[in-house]
Design a protein around this motif. Structure first.
Motif, PDB file in Angstrom:
ATOM      1  N   GLU A  67       2.267   9.165  -6.052  1.00  0.00           N
ATOM      2  CA  GLU A  67       2.564  10.614  -5.733  1.00  0.00           C
ATOM      3  C   GLU A  67       3.742  11.085  -6.666  1.00  0.00           C
ATOM      4  O   GLU A  67       3.735  12.123  -7.142  1.00  0.00           O
ATOM      5  CB  GLU A  67       3.280  10.427  -4.290  1.00  0.00           C
ATOM      6  CG  GLU A  67       2.253  10.479  -3.274  1.00  0.00           C
ATOM      7  CD  GLU A  67       2.862  10.331  -1.863  1.00  0.00           C
ATOM      8  OE1 GLU A  67       4.069  10.576  -1.793  1.00  0.00           O
ATOM      9  OE2 GLU A  67       2.313   9.934  -0.802  1.00  0.00           O
ATOM     10  N   ASP A  68       4.503  10.095  -7.233  1.00  0.00           N
ATOM     11  CA  ASP A  68       5.497  10.541  -8.004  1.00  0.00           C
ATOM     12  C   ASP A  68       5.024  10.449  -9.618  1.00  0.00           C
ATOM     13  O   ASP A  68       5.925  10.629 -10.362  1.00  0.00           O
ATOM     14  CB  ASP A  68       6.844   9.492  -7.876  1.00  0.00           C
ATOM     15  CG  ASP A  68       7.436   9.799  -6.586  1.00  0.00           C
ATOM     16  OD1 ASP A  68       6.956  11.079  -5.864  1.00  0.00           O
ATOM     17  OD2 ASP A  68       8.545   9.346  -6.392  1.00  0.00           O
ATOM     18  N   ARG A  82       0.709  -1.164   0.021  1.00  0.00           N
ATOM     19  CA  ARG A  82      -0.016  -0.086   0.027  1.00  0.00           C
ATOM     20  C   ARG A  82       0.946   1.206  -0.091  1.00  0.00           C
ATOM     21  O   ARG A  82       0.680   2.270  -0.594  1.00  0.00           O
ATOM     22  CB  ARG A  82      -0.905   0.051   1.265  1.00  0.00           C
ATOM     23  CG  ARG A  82      -1.952   1.008   1.376  1.00  0.00           C
ATOM     24  CD  ARG A  82      -2.890   1.251   2.529  1.00  0.00           C
ATOM     25  NE  ARG A  82      -3.757  -0.269   2.246  1.00  0.00           N
ATOM     26  CZ  ARG A  82      -3.487  -1.291   2.987  1.00  0.00           C
ATOM     27  NH1 ARG A  82      -2.442  -1.369   3.926  1.00  0.00           N
ATOM     28  NH2 ARG A  82      -4.350  -2.324   2.876  1.00  0.00           N
ATOM     29  N   GLU A  83       2.046   1.272   0.734  1.00  0.00           N
ATOM     30  CA  GLU A  83       2.687   2.541   1.040  1.00  0.00           C
ATOM     31  C   GLU A  83       3.563   2.459  -0.391  1.00  0.00           C
ATOM     32  O   GLU A  83       3.857   3.776  -0.921  1.00  0.00           O
ATOM     33  CB  GLU A  83       3.759   2.343   2.015  1.00  0.00           C
ATOM     34  CG  GLU A  83       4.499   3.361   2.399  1.00  0.00           C
ATOM     35  CD  GLU A  83       5.280   3.472   3.564  1.00  0.00           C
ATOM     36  OE1 GLU A  83       5.830   4.298   3.924  1.00  0.00           O
ATOM     37  OE2 GLU A  83       5.578   2.122   4.229  1.00  0.00           O
ATOM     38  N   ALA A  84       3.983   1.579  -0.940  1.00  0.00           N
ATOM     39  CA  ALA A  84       4.680   1.537  -2.320  1.00  0.00           C
ATOM     40  C   ALA A  84       3.862   2.165  -3.339  1.00  0.00           C
ATOM     41  O   ALA A  84       4.277   2.876  -4.333  1.00  0.00           O
ATOM     42  CB  ALA A  84       5.464   0.379  -2.516  1.00  0.00           C
ATOM     43  N   VAL A  85       2.541   1.726  -3.538  1.00  0.00           N
ATOM     44  CA  VAL A  85       1.626   2.083  -4.568  1.00  0.00           C
ATOM     45  C   VAL A  85       1.379   3.622  -4.328  1.00  0.00           C
ATOM     46  O   VAL A  85       1.331   4.529  -5.313  1.00  0.00           O
ATOM     47  CB  VAL A  85       0.319   1.264  -4.500  1.00  0.00           C
ATOM     48  CG1 VAL A  85      -0.535   1.830  -5.468  1.00  0.00           C
ATOM     49  CG2 VAL A  85       0.783  -0.197  -5.078  1.00  0.00           C
ATOM     50  N   GLY A  86       1.184   3.772  -3.188  1.00  0.00           N
ATOM     51  CA  GLY A  86       0.776   5.425  -2.790  1.00  0.00           C
ATOM     52  C   GLY A  86       2.030   6.269  -3.319  1.00  0.00           C
ATOM     53  O   GLY A  86       1.845   7.366  -3.970  1.00  0.00           O
ATOM     54  N   THR A  87       3.302   5.788  -2.956  1.00  0.00           N
ATOM     55  CA  THR A  87       4.584   6.700  -3.419  1.00  0.00           C
ATOM     56  C   THR A  87       4.684   6.665  -4.786  1.00  0.00           C
ATOM     57  O   THR A  87       5.130   7.788  -5.367  1.00  0.00           O
ATOM     58  CB  THR A  87       5.753   6.094  -2.652  1.00  0.00           C
ATOM     59  OG1 THR A  87       5.701   5.906  -1.386  1.00  0.00           O
ATOM     60  CG2 THR A  87       7.038   7.016  -3.053  1.00  0.00           C
ATOM     61  N   LEU A  88       4.321   5.654  -5.597  1.00  0.00           N
ATOM     62  CA  LEU A  88       4.462   5.551  -6.993  1.00  0.00           C
ATOM     63  C   LEU A  88       3.458   6.584  -7.365  1.00  0.00           C
ATOM     64  O   LEU A  88       3.829   7.450  -8.580  1.00  0.00           O
ATOM     65  CB  LEU A  88       4.220   4.284  -7.391  1.00  0.00           C
ATOM     66  CG  LEU A  88       5.337   3.450  -7.440  1.00  0.00           C
ATOM     67  CD1 LEU A  88       4.842   1.854  -7.672  1.00  0.00           C
ATOM     68  CD2 LEU A  88       6.573   3.532  -8.099  1.00  0.00           C
TER      69      LEU A  88
END
Length: 280
Positions: A111-112, A103-109
């Motif tokens: 965001e970028d 979930r955190e990785a997908v959210g960061t992707l």
């Protein structure tokens, strides 16, 4: 040619019983083809009694097309080592990301502004069928993605998250950001200028090489590993004989005992002839 080493390590092993090879940028041409020279070199390995295993950031379905032409009947590792399977598709082992890490990785992707893909078992999940490199990936791996409206409910049992972007510098920055953010919870490496792979912290190609060697009863010191990108470095560091492709970045070449020609010039076949077969 030999390579000056960036890190302290012993010289190459004098014996090779097994080869663990990357696929894209290494075994195949930029057009994703196996050349006649590569097929002949694979045949020479078999004749010399050297086992050939494949490891890739690809999902298993995207690797299966190469097994028959290369005469491979050994296990192979997909998702950067996150999933090890037999040629018949039977899964021998799998490492999945924690749901909160996914979930955190997908959210960061997001965001970028990097497209996110999820790989669960043998399935490839996307939210945008017209996103960057989707058509290319579909053709390359000969697999259709599963299109979902969003990833809610799909954060469990994820073997790999892939970030895809046409903005290469941005993706490099995202790689560094996620490597720090997910330290200890995920392995983060680009498999090409436009793809970023996020897998279980133990799911890297070094783990894959050791697991394949264990399954085949071969000491890792008698394994030659060959690759071209950042995600190949962990297996190059484990190998008895480490070979980088000529098209690899210099940062990858410093982890190799030898550098062969590029994948546009049959570098894989030349590596087998020059550095592997003489050590049979």
């Amino acid at each position: 040619m030999s390579v000056p080493q960036a890190q302290t390590r012993s010289g190459p092993s004098g014996r090779v019983r097994m080869v663990v090879s990357d696929i894209d940028g290494t075994l195949v041409t930029p057009e994703k083809r196996l050349t006649h020279a590569v097929l002949d070199a694979a045949k020479a390995l078999r004749a010399a009694g050297i086992t050939l295993c494949l490891v890739s950031s690809r999902a298993p379905r995207g690797m299966e097309m190469f097994l028959g032409p290369l005469g491979i009947d050994t296990p192979y590792a997909g998702l950067n080592g996150g999933l090890v399977a037999r040629p018949d598709g039977t899964i021998l082992s799998r490492l999945s990301l924690a749901p909160e890490t996914t979930r955190e990785a997908v959210g960061t992707l997001h965001e970028d502004d990097v497209s996110a893909w999820l790989f669960i078992g043998r399935d490839w999940l996307i939210t945008d069928p017209h996103g960057p490199y989707v058509a290319r990936e579909r053709e390359t791996v000969q697999t259709d993605p599963v299109v979902v409206p969003d990833f809610t409910g799909h954060y469990h049992d994820v073997g790999k998250i892939m970030g895809a972007s046409t903005d290469f510098p941005r993706l490099a920055q995202t790689e560094a950001r996620l490597a720090t953010l997910l330290a200890g919870h995920a392995s983060v490496h680009r498999s090409s200028d436009y793809y970023l792979d996020i897998t279980h912290p133990q799911a890297n190609k070094g783990f894959a090489a050791m697991e394949l060697a264990r399954l085949m009863g071969v000491d890792i010191g008698e394994v030659a590993c060959i690759g071209d990108m950042n995600n190949d470095v962990p297996m190059l560091d484990e190998a008895g004989v480490a070979i980088a492709m000529g098209n690899a970045p210099d940062t990858v070449k410093t982890h190799a005992h030898f550098v062969t020609a590029a994948n546009t010039a049959d570098g894989w076949a030349k590596a087998m002839q020059d550095y592997v077969l003489p050590r049979a």
